[in-house]
Scaffold this active site. Structure first.
Site, PDB file in Angstrom:
ATOM      1  N   THR A  51      26.520   9.435  39.292  1.00 46.10           N
ATOM      2  CA  THR A  51      25.609  10.270  38.935  1.00 46.10           C
ATOM      3  C   THR A  51      24.092   9.657  39.366  1.00 46.10           C
ATOM      4  O   THR A  51      23.557  10.458  39.913  1.00 46.10           O
ATOM      5  CB  THR A  51      25.911  10.521  37.341  1.00 46.10           C
ATOM      6  OG1 THR A  51      27.023  11.220  37.211  1.00 46.10           O
ATOM      7  CG2 THR A  51      24.587  11.473  36.920  1.00 46.10           C
ATOM      8  N   PHE A  56      31.917  12.939  44.161  1.00 44.19           N
ATOM      9  CA  PHE A  56      31.940  14.173  43.831  1.00 44.19           C
ATOM     10  C   PHE A  56      30.677  14.805  43.204  1.00 44.19           C
ATOM     11  O   PHE A  56      30.278  15.952  43.140  1.00 44.19           O
ATOM     12  CB  PHE A  56      33.112  14.723  43.120  1.00 44.19           C
ATOM     13  CG  PHE A  56      32.850  14.412  41.719  1.00 44.19           C
ATOM     14  CD1 PHE A  56      32.579  15.242  40.615  1.00 44.19           C
ATOM     15  CD2 PHE A  56      33.083  13.138  40.947  1.00 44.19           C
ATOM     16  CE1 PHE A  56      32.317  15.077  39.495  1.00 44.19           C
ATOM     17  CE2 PHE A  56      32.828  12.696  39.771  1.00 44.19           C
ATOM     18  CZ  PHE A  56      32.583  13.902  38.808  1.00 44.19           C
ATOM     19  N   LYS A  57      29.720  13.820  42.706  1.00 42.94           N
ATOM     20  CA  LYS A  57      28.530  14.245  42.094  1.00 42.94           C
ATOM     21  C   LYS A  57      27.516  15.005  42.938  1.00 42.94           C
ATOM     22  O   LYS A  57      26.755  15.651  42.320  1.00 42.94           O
ATOM     23  CB  LYS A  57      27.750  13.090  41.493  1.00 42.94           C
ATOM     24  CG  LYS A  57      28.855  12.052  40.420  1.00 42.94           C
ATOM     25  CD  LYS A  57      29.169  12.881  39.193  1.00 42.94           C
ATOM     26  CE  LYS A  57      30.054  12.086  38.393  1.00 42.94           C
ATOM     27  NZ  LYS A  57      29.327  10.954  37.619  1.00 42.94           N
ATOM     28  N   ASP A  58      27.699  14.678  44.136  1.00 42.37           N
ATOM     29  CA  ASP A  58      26.878  15.559  45.216  1.00 42.37           C
ATOM     30  C   ASP A  58      26.928  17.011  45.103  1.00 42.37           C
ATOM     31  O   ASP A  58      26.157  17.792  45.268  1.00 42.37           O
ATOM     32  CB  ASP A  58      27.083  14.934  46.420  1.00 42.37           C
ATOM     33  CG  ASP A  58      26.597  13.571  46.889  1.00 42.37           C
ATOM     34  OD1 ASP A  58      25.490  13.146  46.381  1.00 42.37           O
ATOM     35  OD2 ASP A  58      27.290  12.699  47.387  1.00 42.37           O
TER      36      ASP A  58
END
Length: 474
Positions: A144, A111-113
């Site tokens: 991250t 999800f960090k993308d």
């Protein structure tokens, strides 16, 4: 829009806080006033694609970036095939009560993308406008680092110094980071846990002379650019979850979100979305055995653990005992009073804990945050149960979210679980849960076999200072 520090003082506009990281007084950047949106705004945004929605949300904060430029930044961040799903963030029902919000369609399968692809574009834009360079200093518990490095690799005006805890990430996570050979990417494996890495980053960021002399910035979740970008997918998920309702029925229709949490940045974005006007019933904070945040939201006492008492678990990206973004929540809890927030963090430094139990009763009704803990046995059972019931395989962190989400279900209130990563990043745990080896495709095997470029350092501030000073862009 102007930004202020959680510990008092004005910081400047959006572009300024993108480059600054920690405030000079050690606080975190927050908007002077949270912008608001209405049901009419939500309905106006409903037909937009993800990049268009992100532009609308980010424009509420990035008032110093011309609208046309912001549209180009979001188009580049979320278009061009960077995300596997055409929707960028697809929603998938797991059962009658739970829906998975697919945040892991980006290049590093995490999800960090979602925020980092935008931040990479925007940093380049701001640095070019100001004819500057930036040396990004960050700490990662797993995802991250790879998201930042893949977003910033090869850029002429940015270099990355990413600290990770030696031996505390999955083989896939290490390979995604350490296999990068770009000259502007520097991987540093610290002998310690994530909190040790984070403490090193904070100490260097609080040294104003070192920070400014070496053009140091941040892209972990202390950077408000990431927090602002993450607000967009909460709005997107609410819009998609209510698409089939009539216009009258969806006006003010509440949903709940379950969020696996480590450094408190992801769920903080959900809190901001709620405070800005998104109809959110509950924000369900899910943690693993390092359950400092669960204790805090249950009791009002914040007691971070030291490195020796921070456990290595099978959801390693959440192996955090000192959540940086909690300061932003405490700032809201204390009436957005910088002096009171600074005093609370001084108390934490002196005593090792903060007692906010007097205000504890405000947590759920005012902010809608509830919490729970998931263990290794829980996540194995949840991975297995979801797979057997739906055919969907979820990663261990998402499993923590699903497990705790089920403890807070309410009739008539959809529960949206934020996916944090693809399961192939944690093959050993998936194999243990499902009782069979995970097939490794050729691309994954090539990544695991690729040469790795990483420097190992002791948990030593001076060693890190020397390493960075010799390699920064100037």
């Amino acid at each position: 829009m102007q930004f202020i520090s959680t510990r008092g003082g004005t910081l400047g506009a959006y572009s300024d806080v993108l480059l600054e990281g920690l405030a000079p007084n050690g606080g975190l950047a927050v908007p002077e006033l949270l912008p608001q949106f209405t049901n009419d705004d939500l309905e106006r945004w409903r037909p937009l694609d993800y990049a268009g929605l992100a532009t609308e949300v980010l424009a509420l904060f990035a008032t110093d970036i011309p609208r046309d430029d912001l549209e180009q930044l979001t188009a580049h961040a979320y278009g061009g095939g960077r995300f596997a799903s055409e929707d960028v963030v697809p929603l998938q029902k797991l059962d009658a009560q739970l829906t998975l919000v697919g945040l892991s369609e980006g290049p590093t399968l995490a999800f960090k993308d979602m925020a980092m692809q935008y931040l990479g574009q925007t940093l380049d834009y701001v640095l070019a406008k100001r004819d500057r360079v930036l040396n990004v200093l960050g700490a990662t518990s797993g995802d991250t680092g790879s998201a930042a490095e893949h977003a910033l690799r090869g850029r002429e005006r940015v270099s990355v110094f990413m600290l990770s805890p030696q031996g505390r990430m999955s083989a896939f996570q290490r390979a995604q980071m350490y296999s990068l050979q770009d000259e502007n990417v520097h991987n540093i494996a610290v002998k310690g846990v994530f909190d040790d890495c984070q403490n090193l980053v904070k100490r260097l960021a609080e040294d104003i002379d070192f920070k400014r002399g070496n053009n140091i910035g941040a892209v972990n979740s202390i950077n408000f650019g990431r927090i602002s970008a993450q607000i967009a997918y909460y709005v997107w998920a609410w819009l998609r979850a209510t698409d089939e309702l009539s216009a009258d029925a969806r006006d003010g229709f509440e949903v709940s979100f379950a969020v696996p949490s480590g450094n408190f940045g992801n769920i903080l974005s959900g809190l901001y979305a709620k405070l800005m006007g998104l109809p959110v019933r509950k924000l369900v904070l899910a943690v693993n055995e390092n359950n400092v945040l669960d204790e805090f939201f249950r009791t009002g006492f914040y007691r971070p653990r030291n490195a020796e008492n921070t456990l290595a678990t099978s959801s390693p990206s959440m192996d955090v005992s000192r959540a940086s973004n909690l300061e932003r929540f405490v700032f809201e809890l204390l009436g957005r009073d910088g002096g009171r927030t600074a005093a609370a963090w001084s108390e934490l430094a002196e005593t090792g804990e903060i007692d906010l139990s007097v205000a504890q009763h405000t947590f759920e009704p005012l902010f809608g945050i509830v919490s729970g803990t998931s263990t290794h046995a829980d996540r194995l059972a949840t991975i297995r149960g979801v797979h057997d019931a739906s055919g969907v395989t979820i990663d261990p962190h998402t499993a923590d979210g699903v497990k705790v989400a089920r403890e807070h279900l309410e009739d008539g209130v959809p529960m949206l679980v934020l996916e944090t990563a693809k399961p192939q990043k944690f093959a050993d745990t998936i194999s243990e849960a499902l009782g069979s080896p995970v097939d490794v495709d050729a691309e994954t095997q090539a990544l695991l076999d690729a040469p790795q470029r990483v420097v190992e350092l002791d948990d030593d501030e001076q060693l890190l200072r020397d390493f960075i000073a010799e390699r920064v862009l100037r």
